[in-house]
Design a protein around this motif. Structure first.
Motif, PDB file in Angstrom:
ATOM      1  N   HIS A 182       0.883  -1.267   0.114  1.00  0.00           N
ATOM      2  CA  HIS A 182      -0.055   0.022  -0.060  1.00  0.00           C
ATOM      3  C   HIS A 182       0.895   1.167  -0.016  1.00  0.00           C
ATOM      4  CE1 HIS A 182      -3.148  -3.020   0.541  1.00  0.00           C
ATOM      5  NE2 HIS A 182      -2.483  -3.207   1.789  1.00  0.00           N
ATOM      6  N   SER A 183       2.151   0.927  -0.529  1.00  0.00           N
ATOM      7  CA  SER A 183       2.958   2.255  -0.405  1.00  0.00           C
ATOM      8  C   SER A 183       2.737   3.012  -1.787  1.00  0.00           C
ATOM      9  CB  SER A 183       4.263   1.790  -0.616  1.00  0.00           C
ATOM     10  OG  SER A 183       4.342   0.946  -1.402  1.00  0.00           O
ATOM     11  N   TRP A 184       1.796   2.637  -2.706  1.00  0.00           N
ATOM     12  CA  TRP A 184       1.618   3.231  -3.975  1.00  0.00           C
ATOM     13  C   TRP A 184      -0.008   3.252  -4.091  1.00  0.00           C
ATOM     14  CZ3 TRP A 184       5.996   5.649  -5.251  1.00  0.00           C
ATOM     15  CH2 TRP A 184       7.013   4.826  -4.972  1.00  0.00           C
ATOM     16  N   PRO A 185      -0.684   4.076  -3.044  1.00  0.00           N
ATOM     17  CA  PRO A 185      -2.104   3.885  -2.946  1.00  0.00           C
ATOM     18  C   PRO A 185      -2.898   4.449  -4.213  1.00  0.00           C
ATOM     19  CG  PRO A 185      -1.207   5.824  -1.905  1.00  0.00           C
ATOM     20  CD  PRO A 185      -0.007   5.038  -2.258  1.00  0.00           C
ATOM     21  N   TRP A 186      -2.346   4.737  -5.272  1.00  0.00           N
ATOM     22  CA  TRP A 186      -3.157   5.089  -6.289  1.00  0.00           C
ATOM     23  C   TRP A 186      -2.996   4.033  -7.368  1.00  0.00           C
ATOM     24  CZ3 TRP A 186       0.713   8.486  -4.265  1.00  0.00           C
ATOM     25  CH2 TRP A 186       2.029   8.158  -4.655  1.00  0.00           C
ATOM     26  N   GLN A 187      -2.469   3.225  -7.184  1.00  0.00           N
ATOM     27  CA  GLN A 187      -2.393   1.968  -8.085  1.00  0.00           C
ATOM     28  C   GLN A 187      -3.654   1.012  -8.139  1.00  0.00           C
ATOM     29  OE1 GLN A 187       0.261   0.512 -10.167  1.00  0.00           O
ATOM     30  NE2 GLN A 187      -1.261  -0.534 -11.157  1.00  0.00           N
ATOM     31  N   VAL A 188      -4.500   0.943  -9.128  1.00  0.00           N
ATOM     32  CA  VAL A 188      -5.700  -0.082  -9.067  1.00  0.00           C
ATOM     33  C   VAL A 188      -5.435  -1.247 -10.037  1.00  0.00           C
ATOM     34  CG1 VAL A 188      -7.128   1.880  -8.471  1.00  0.00           C
ATOM     35  CG2 VAL A 188      -6.819   1.345 -11.032  1.00  0.00           C
ATOM     36  N   ASP A 189      -6.213  -2.199  -9.911  1.00  0.00           N
ATOM     37  CA  ASP A 189      -6.222  -3.361 -10.605  1.00  0.00           C
ATOM     38  C   ASP A 189      -7.445  -3.377 -11.354  1.00  0.00           C
ATOM     39  OD1 ASP A 189      -6.271  -5.829 -11.680  1.00  0.00           O
ATOM     40  OD2 ASP A 189      -6.396  -6.923  -9.842  1.00  0.00           O
ATOM     41  N   LEU A 190      -7.300  -3.289 -12.664  1.00  0.00           N
ATOM     42  CA  LEU A 190      -8.691  -3.342 -13.695  1.00  0.00           C
ATOM     43  C   LEU A 190      -8.799  -4.553 -14.102  1.00  0.00           C
ATOM     44  CD1 LEU A 190      -7.924  -0.094 -15.789  1.00  0.00           C
ATOM     45  CD2 LEU A 190      -8.870  -0.354 -13.441  1.00  0.00           C
ATOM     46  N   ARG A 191     -10.115  -5.136 -13.889  1.00  0.00           N
ATOM     47  CA  ARG A 191     -10.496  -6.330 -14.454  1.00  0.00           C
ATOM     48  C   ARG A 191     -11.684  -6.491 -15.428  1.00  0.00           C
ATOM     49  NH1 ARG A 191     -12.808  -8.984 -10.747  1.00  0.00           N
ATOM     50  NH2 ARG A 191     -13.342  -7.680  -9.008  1.00  0.00           N
ATOM     51  N   THR A 240      -6.301  -7.577 -15.861  1.00  0.00           N
ATOM     52  CA  THR A 240      -6.237  -6.974 -17.292  1.00  0.00           C
ATOM     53  C   THR A 240      -5.396  -6.072 -17.346  1.00  0.00           C
ATOM     54  OG1 THR A 240      -8.604  -7.717 -17.671  1.00  0.00           O
ATOM     55  CG2 THR A 240      -7.780  -6.357 -19.325  1.00  0.00           C
ATOM     56  N   CYS A 241      -5.406  -4.893 -16.697  1.00  0.00           N
ATOM     57  CA  CYS A 241      -4.588  -3.837 -16.800  1.00  0.00           C
ATOM     58  C   CYS A 241      -4.546  -3.093 -15.525  1.00  0.00           C
ATOM     59  CB  CYS A 241      -4.972  -2.479 -17.753  1.00  0.00           C
ATOM     60  SG  CYS A 241      -4.746  -3.056 -19.369  1.00  0.00           S
TER      61      CYS A 241
END
Length: 269
Positions: free
Chosen positions: A39-48, A55-56
Motif C-alpha cells: 500500500h505504498s503506492w495507494p493510487w495503483q488500481v487493478d482493472l479487471r 487486465t490492466c
C-alpha cells in the motif's frame, strides 16, 4: 488555462501513509523484481475485464469536483463496454481479500478520440465509477504533472504493477515496483525507432535492459517525485518490444500532453 482546474487540489494528492522502499535497491525490476511495500503506492488500481483477475493497471486521480476517477490506457478498454469492468482499490496481494480492499463498478469510460490501436498513439482513457471512491491510507490519488516530460529527463521515476515477472510468464500476485530513468526524445527515437511519436509518447528505462514493465502492467503509472516531495503521474504504461529487452526502453503515454483533454472529460465526475 484548463489544466489549472485539475491542479487546484494538488495539496491533496501524491502522498503516502506507508513509506516505499528506500531507493534504490540493486536489480529492482517488475520483470523478475522487487515487491513493493504494501500500500505504498495507494493510487495503483487493478482493472479487471469480466472474469479476468488482471487486465490492466490504472491510477486514481482527483477531478475538479474533488472526487476520484481512474486514468489508464486506451488499449485496455477500447472495444469493450463499461459493464464488463471492475476496479479493485486498496490491493497489494491480488489473491488475498485485504481489509481495506474495495471493488467498484464502472459507470462510463472515455477513450481519447485520436487513439490509434495500430500505432498506440494517444493511448489514454478515463474511467468514471458508479459510486465515489472512499479515500484512505490504501486508496489515495496521485498528482497529475503540470510539467512537460522534458523536466524529468534523467530523473529516476517508478513504475508499479502486477504484470508478468518474466517475458511470457504469469502476472505477479503482489504489487511490484521498478525505478528507471526518463530518457530524452532523442534517446527514445534512437532506440525505439520510427514508432515513437513525441507528440503523445515518452520513454524510460535502462538501455542494458533487464528492468521494466511487462504484460499486465499496461495502463499503470510512471510516477516521478516533484519539487514539493509529492508523486506526479507523468506517464501511462503503453508499449514496448518484449519486456525489458536490451536496447528497447518502454514507451509511455505522455500525460502532460493530455491535460486539457482530461479536464474537459471529467467535469461531471
Amino acid at each position: 488555462m484548463l489544466f489549472n482546474l485539475l491542479h487546484k487540489g494538488q495539496s491533496n494528492c501524491g502522498n503516502q501513509t506507508y513509506a516505499p522502499h528506500t531507493y534504490p535497491l540493486p536489480n529492482s525490476r517488475i520483470v523478475g523484481g522487487r515487491e513493493a511495500v504494501p500500500h505504498s503506492w495507494p493510487w495503483q488500481v487493478d482493472l479487471r475485464f469480466r472474469d479476468n483477475p488482471l487486465t490492466c493497471g490504472g491510477s486514481l486521480v482527483r477531478a475538479q469536483s474533488g472526487r476520484l476517477f481512474v486514468l489508464t490506457g486506451a488499449q485496455c478498454v477500447d472495444g469493450s463496454v463499461a459493464a464488463d469492468w471492475k476496479v479493485d482499490v486498496g490491493v497489494h496481494s491480488r489473491s488475498a481479500l485485504e481489509p481495506d480492499q474495495k471493488t467498484y463498478n464502472v459507470r462510463e469510460f472515455i477513450v481519447h478520440q485520436n487513439y490509434s490501436p495500430y500505432y498506440l498513439e494517444n493511448d489514454v482513457a478515463i474511467m468514471k465509477l458508479s459510486q465515489p471512491i472512499a479515500e484512505g491510507n490504501t486508496a489515495y490519488p496521485i498528482c497529475v504533472t503540470t510539467l512537460p516530460s522534458s523536466d524529468f529527463w534523467g530523473q529516476d521515476c517508478v513504475v508499479t504493477g502486477w504484470g508478468a515477472t518474466v517475458e511470457g510468464g504469469e502476472p505477479s500476485d503482489r504489487l511490484k515496483e521498478v525505478y528507471k530513468p526518463v530518457l530524452t526524445d532523442a534517446q527514445c527515437l534512437t532506440n525505439v525507432g520510427g514508432a515513437y511519436n513525441a507528440e503523445s509518447m515518452m520513454c524510460a528505462g535502462y538501455l542494458q535492459g533487464g528492468e521494466g514493465a511487462c504484460a499486465g502492467d499496461n495502463g499503470g503509472p510512471l510516477a516521478c517525485k516533484n519539487s514539493r516531495g509529492q508523486w506526479d503521474l507523468v506517464g501511462i504504461v503503453s508499449w514496448g518490444f518484449g519486456c525489458a529487452r536490451e536496447g528497447f526502453p518502454a514507451v509511455y503515454s505522455n500525460v502532460h500532453k493530455f491535460l486539457d483533454w482530461i479536464n474537459n472529460e471529467t467535469t461531471d465526475v
